[in-house]
Scaffold this motif. Structure first.
Motif, PDB file in Angstrom:
ATOM      1  N   LYS A   3      24.915  10.041  15.231  1.00  0.00           N
ATOM      2  CA  LYS A   3      25.340  10.937  14.158  1.00  0.00           C
ATOM      3  C   LYS A   3      26.728  10.506  13.715  1.00  0.00           C
ATOM      4  N   ARG A  25      23.402   0.989  12.927  1.00  0.00           N
ATOM      5  CA  ARG A  25      22.200   1.373  12.183  1.00  0.00           C
ATOM      6  C   ARG A  25      21.449   0.128  11.725  1.00  0.00           C
ATOM      7  N   TYR A  34      17.256  -2.060   6.793  1.00  0.00           N
ATOM      8  CA  TYR A  34      18.552  -1.415   6.567  1.00  0.00           C
ATOM      9  C   TYR A  34      18.946  -1.501   5.092  1.00  0.00           C
ATOM     10  N   LYS A  36      16.973  -1.845   2.481  1.00  0.00           N
ATOM     11  CA  LYS A  36      16.085  -0.986   1.700  1.00  0.00           C
ATOM     12  C   LYS A  36      16.460   0.492   1.876  1.00  0.00           C
ATOM     13  N   LYS A  37      16.703   0.908   3.125  1.00  0.00           N
ATOM     14  CA  LYS A  37      17.053   2.305   3.416  1.00  0.00           C
ATOM     15  C   LYS A  37      18.393   2.674   2.791  1.00  0.00           C
ATOM     16  N   SER A  38      19.367   1.760   2.859  1.00  0.00           N
ATOM     17  CA  SER A  38      20.691   2.019   2.285  1.00  0.00           C
ATOM     18  C   SER A  38      20.617   2.217   0.773  1.00  0.00           C
ATOM     19  N   ARG A  39      19.799   1.431   0.130  1.00  0.00           N
ATOM     20  CA  ARG A  39      19.641   1.582  -1.325  1.00  0.00           C
ATOM     21  C   ARG A  39      18.973   2.916  -1.677  1.00  0.00           C
ATOM     22  N   GLN A  40      18.044   3.352  -0.875  1.00  0.00           N
ATOM     23  CA  GLN A  40      17.369   4.625  -1.113  1.00  0.00           C
ATOM     24  C   GLN A  40      18.323   5.799  -0.907  1.00  0.00           C
ATOM     25  N   ASP A  41      19.195   5.683   0.102  1.00  0.00           N
ATOM     26  CA  ASP A  41      20.120   6.779   0.437  1.00  0.00           C
ATOM     27  C   ASP A  41      21.229   6.947  -0.585  1.00  0.00           C
ATOM     28  N   SER A  42      21.549   5.877  -1.323  1.00  0.00           N
ATOM     29  CA  SER A  42      22.684   5.992  -2.268  1.00  0.00           C
ATOM     30  C   SER A  42      22.287   6.411  -3.647  1.00  0.00           C
TER      31      SER A  42
END
Length: 42
Positions: A3, A25, A34, A36-42
């Motif tokens: 966290k 992460r 990572y 792909k996930k980072s782009r989705q989160d922003s």
């Protein structure tokens, strides 16, 4: 997964926490996931 906790007064230590969080992460997810996930989160 770790966290991410940021203090009320944003400090250099918080920047280190963010950097470390992102590093771990990426290690857990793998570089491609990572990204792909980072782009989705922003």
């Amino acid at each position: 997964m770790r966290k991410l906790k940021i203090s009320k007064d944003f400090t250099l230590e918080d920047i280190r926490k963010i950097r470390d969080y992102a590093y771990y992460r990426q290690q857990e997810l793998g570089a491609e996931a990572y990204e792909k996930k980072s782009r989705q989160d922003s």
